[in-house]
Design an enzyme around this catalytic site. Structure first.
Site, mmCIF file in Angstrom:
data_model
loop_
_atom_site.group_PDB
_atom_site.id
_atom_site.type_symbol
_atom_site.label_atom_id
_atom_site.label_comp_id
_atom_site.label_asym_id
_atom_site.label_seq_id
_atom_site.Cartn_x
_atom_site.Cartn_y
_atom_site.Cartn_z
ATOM 1 C CD GLU A 331 -28.761 -92.735 81.867
ATOM 2 O OE1 GLU A 331 -29.815 -92.705 82.545
ATOM 3 O OE2 GLU A 331 -28.140 -91.711 81.554
ATOM 4 C CE LYS A 442 -18.125 -80.306 99.440
ATOM 5 N NZ LYS A 442 -16.972 -80.827 98.794
ATOM 6 C CD1 TRP A 447 -21.128 -81.458 100.105
ATOM 7 C CD2 TRP A 447 -21.755 -83.584 99.833
ATOM 8 N NE1 TRP A 447 -20.310 -82.005 99.163
ATOM 9 C CE2 TRP A 447 -20.661 -83.308 98.980
ATOM 10 C CE3 TRP A 447 -22.316 -84.856 99.815
ATOM 11 C CZ2 TRP A 447 -20.125 -84.261 98.132
ATOM 12 C CZ3 TRP A 447 -21.782 -85.803 98.974
ATOM 13 C CH2 TRP A 447 -20.699 -85.516 98.139
HETATM 14 P P1 ADP Z 1 -33.014 -87.277 83.308
HETATM 15 O O1 ADP Z 1 -31.623 -87.660 83.727
HETATM 16 O O2 ADP Z 1 -33.008 -86.663 81.997
HETATM 17 O O3 ADP Z 1 -33.822 -86.546 84.350
HETATM 18 P P2 ADP Z 1 -34.019 -89.843 84.084
HETATM 19 O O4 ADP Z 1 -35.447 -90.098 84.070
HETATM 20 O O5 ADP Z 1 -33.146 -90.932 83.634
HETATM 21 O O6 ADP Z 1 -33.790 -88.637 83.140
HETATM 22 O O7 ADP Z 1 -33.623 -89.388 85.543
HETATM 23 C C1 ADP Z 1 -33.008 -90.229 86.473
HETATM 24 C C2 ADP Z 1 -32.735 -89.438 87.720
HETATM 25 O O8 ADP Z 1 -33.945 -89.104 88.386
HETATM 26 C C3 ADP Z 1 -31.924 -90.183 88.755
HETATM 27 O O9 ADP Z 1 -30.551 -90.159 88.463
HETATM 28 C C4 ADP Z 1 -32.273 -89.398 90.014
HETATM 29 O O10 ADP Z 1 -31.497 -88.217 90.121
HETATM 30 C C5 ADP Z 1 -33.697 -89.012 89.786
HETATM 31 N N1 ADP Z 1 -34.584 -89.918 90.518
HETATM 32 C C6 ADP Z 1 -35.268 -90.972 90.058
HETATM 33 N N2 ADP Z 1 -36.010 -91.537 91.025
HETATM 34 C C7 ADP Z 1 -35.791 -90.821 92.153
HETATM 35 C C8 ADP Z 1 -36.252 -90.890 93.509
HETATM 36 N N3 ADP Z 1 -37.125 -91.793 93.916
HETATM 37 N N4 ADP Z 1 -35.774 -89.976 94.378
HETATM 38 C C9 ADP Z 1 -34.886 -89.032 94.000
HETATM 39 N N5 ADP Z 1 -34.432 -88.901 92.748
HETATM 40 C C10 ADP Z 1 -34.861 -89.788 91.828
#
Ligand code: ADP
Length: 545
Positions: A331, A442, A447
């Site tokens: 997004e 939790k 957390w």
């Molecule tokens: P999906 O939601 O289907 O997995 P996305 O590729 O859009 O597809 O995923 C985005 C999510 O990936 C973010 O909201 C986050 O939770 C995770 N994410 C992306 N980059 C990182 C990062 N460097 N560290 C931790 N989480 C990450």
């Protein structure tokens, strides 16, 4: 009073025109599905993208019509990126790792009119084509003489025959920069896939933002390898970003194993690569196993899921390669933040610099971020207080394709996209993801960050992969357990690993148990699928003592 400057729309065709004119002989190297190496230049790319645009015009496709791709990283896929968007249509990148039923759902939801696929996906197309009534033309990304006979797919053409007869002369049309350019569905890690519809304006601005020195620092001196496939989020916008700088592009095709990636990187002098942690894990295993070195690689962008600090450390200390830890989402086009140091950090001891590098980093100018509590109030930037991460900016989505707008409005009327991630932000603006809100554990009202627990396990020399999930507990509501995969030939006991946590995290955060598994289920983009892991462990019971 308006300014008196030229009002040129920000269109993707502008990036291609620039690359052709100023970097016409810039190289684009692709490993093809057939296994051989294909080479050509930005000039060739531009000519063939124009042939494609003429073909689309002739086939009667209207503005905004969707042309889907089901393909690996390579030059024909790149031509589709530019030819489809430049002529005013929408390139819809499909993820071949999805379940066929999910693919069918997405193709029908998107109402794709044309579907272009690599030959490795022929059996998949044979299985699904009858369920995709909107697709009028099926295009196999191959030479005319490689088109299979008797495939059973109606209106099947080879890409080369399809564009082959068309002229390479074409004037890219000028239209509203807010027109749709790219469609990509989320991989559905946490729910049903939803479509993000990028515009020309968002794509071009994202390409500029990503090139900044505090983002990926891309330039014409780079040889760049997108180790992230071209189906999730336009390979993180790297192909468009490459045209913006004129850097050399190196596409690994379907050969994404450590050995193939390494050999191509060395052969093509790759200076910068990008991908999810699981890809680099395979690469590192190969390089370490063979006692090899990187002779040209200077930096690698790692994101998509949390990069274990141990990986950042290994790249830096053992190979002199900088890791740029980045955060983003489908997004958000996807680049939201990258972790790079500030001037005031340059004299800090290495360990303190490392503590900054492991975070998901600072927002790129154009993206604004904040964290909010359950009541929607903004939380302090103290590096400790957790909150739901919200973002906004010209390359952040406003609404899902044929769907709802998830945006929330703050008390000043400003609209934010709720990411579903939980994070802290420190006084210098460095954001650190604690968890996805669905994965937060939790325990006794406090957390526990599953990412922290995983990172510690990953720092143990015997552990190849770790996933932490919460398990129901009668007293504490939930307690963490860690599922681990050991490295080949390495051994560690449950007790040894639990002992390893001592002194590395607060006592109450140490997992209650270690579960040894053969593999952690991965989703379509190489991320750990905790929903699946929870399903696999549904009969698991926490130890009672
Ligand atoms: P999906 O939601 O289907 O997995 P996305 O590729 O859009 O597809 O995923 C985005 C999510 O990936 C973010 O909201 C986050 O939770 C995770 N994410 C992306 N980059 C990182 C990062 N460097 N560290 C931790 N989480 C990450």
């Amino acid at each position: 009073m308006l300014g008196l400057m030229q009002n040129q729309p920000l269109l993707i065709s502008m990036l291609l025109a620039f690359a052709e004119r100023h970097h016409g002989d810039g190289e684009i190297v692709s490993r093809r599905v057939e296994g051989d190496i294909h080479r050509y230049t930005y000039r060739d790319l531009a000519g063939r993208a124009r042939q494609l645009a003429n073909t689309l015009d002739k086939s009667g496709l209207g503005q905004g019509d969707r042309v889907a791709t089901l393909a690996w990283n390579g030059y024909r896929h790149l031509e589709l990126y530019f030819g489809v968007t430049g002529s005013g249509r929408v390139v819809h990148t499909l993820n071949p790792r999805l379940h066929p039923e999910q693919l069918v759902w997405i193709i029908n939801h998107a109402e794709d009119a044309v579907l272009c696929f690599d030959m490795s996906f022929l059996p998949l197309i044979q299985a699904v084509h009858a369920k995709c009534p909107t697709v009028k033309t099926w295009v196999a990304l191959c030479d005319a003489d490689k088109l299979p006979e008797g495939s059973g797919i109606p209106n099947l053409v080879s890409y080369e025959a399809w564009i082959g007869g068309a002229s390479d002369q074409y004037v890219w049309p000028q239209f509203d920069e807010n027109s749709a350019a790219g469609l990509c569905y989320t991989s559905g890690t946490t729910g049903n896939p939803k479509g993000a519809l990028y515009s020309h304006r968002s794509t071009v601005l994202h390409a500029y933002g990503g090139a900044l020195p505090d983002a990926m620092n891309r330039s014409a001196r780079d040889s760049m390898m997108p180790g992230v496939p071209m189906f999730p989020v336009n390979a993180w916008g790297l192909p468009y970003g490459a045209a913006l700088t004129g850097c050399k592009l190196v596409f690994p095709g379907p050969a994404m194993d450590g050995k193939s990636l390494y050999e191509l990187m060395e052969a093509e002098g790759v200076t910068m690569a990008a991908g999810v942690p699981t890809i680099w894990q395979m690469l590192l295993a190969h390089v370490q196993g063979g006692k090899l070195k990187f002779s040209t690689l200077t930096r690698t962008v790692i994101g998509g899921s949390a990069c274990p600090p141990a990986m950042i450390d290994t790249f830096r200390e053992d190979f002199g390669v900088d890791v740029l830890h980045a955060w983003g989402m489908t997004e958000t086009s996807p680049l939201g933040s990258v972790s790079t140091l500030k001037n005031k950090h340059l004299k800090l001891p290495a360990a303190q610099q490392m503590a900054i590098r492991v975070k998901q980093g600072r927002a790129i100018c154009g993206v604004d971020m904040r964290i909010v509590g359950d009541d929607g109030q903004e939380q302090p930037w103290d590096g400790k207080t957790y909150g739901d991460l919200q973002v906004r900016g010209p390359w952040v989505m406003a609404s899902y394709f044929k769907g709802q707008s998830p945006l929330v409005t703050d008390q000043n009327g400003v609209r934010w996209f709720p990411t579903g991630d939980v994070a802290t932000i420190d006084a210098d603006g460095y954001m650190q993801i604690t968890d996805r809100s669905k994965d937060v554990i939790k325990s006794g009202g406090e957390w526990i960050s599953s990412i922290d627990i995983e990172n510690i396990a990953m720092a143990h020399p015997a552990i190849a992969m770790a996933a932490c999930i919460g398990m129901p507990h009668p007293k504490w509501d939930e307690r963490p357990i860690v599922a681990v995969v050991t490295k080949p030939g390495a051994e560690v006991t449950r007790e040894e690993l639990l002992k390893f946590y001592e002194g590395r995290t607060a006592k109450w955060q140490i997992p209650d148990d270690v579960v040894f598994v053969e593999a952690i289920p991965l989703g379509a983009t190489g991320k750990m699928l905790k929903t699946k892991l929870r399903e696999l462990l549904k009969d698991y019971k926490l130890p009672t003592s």
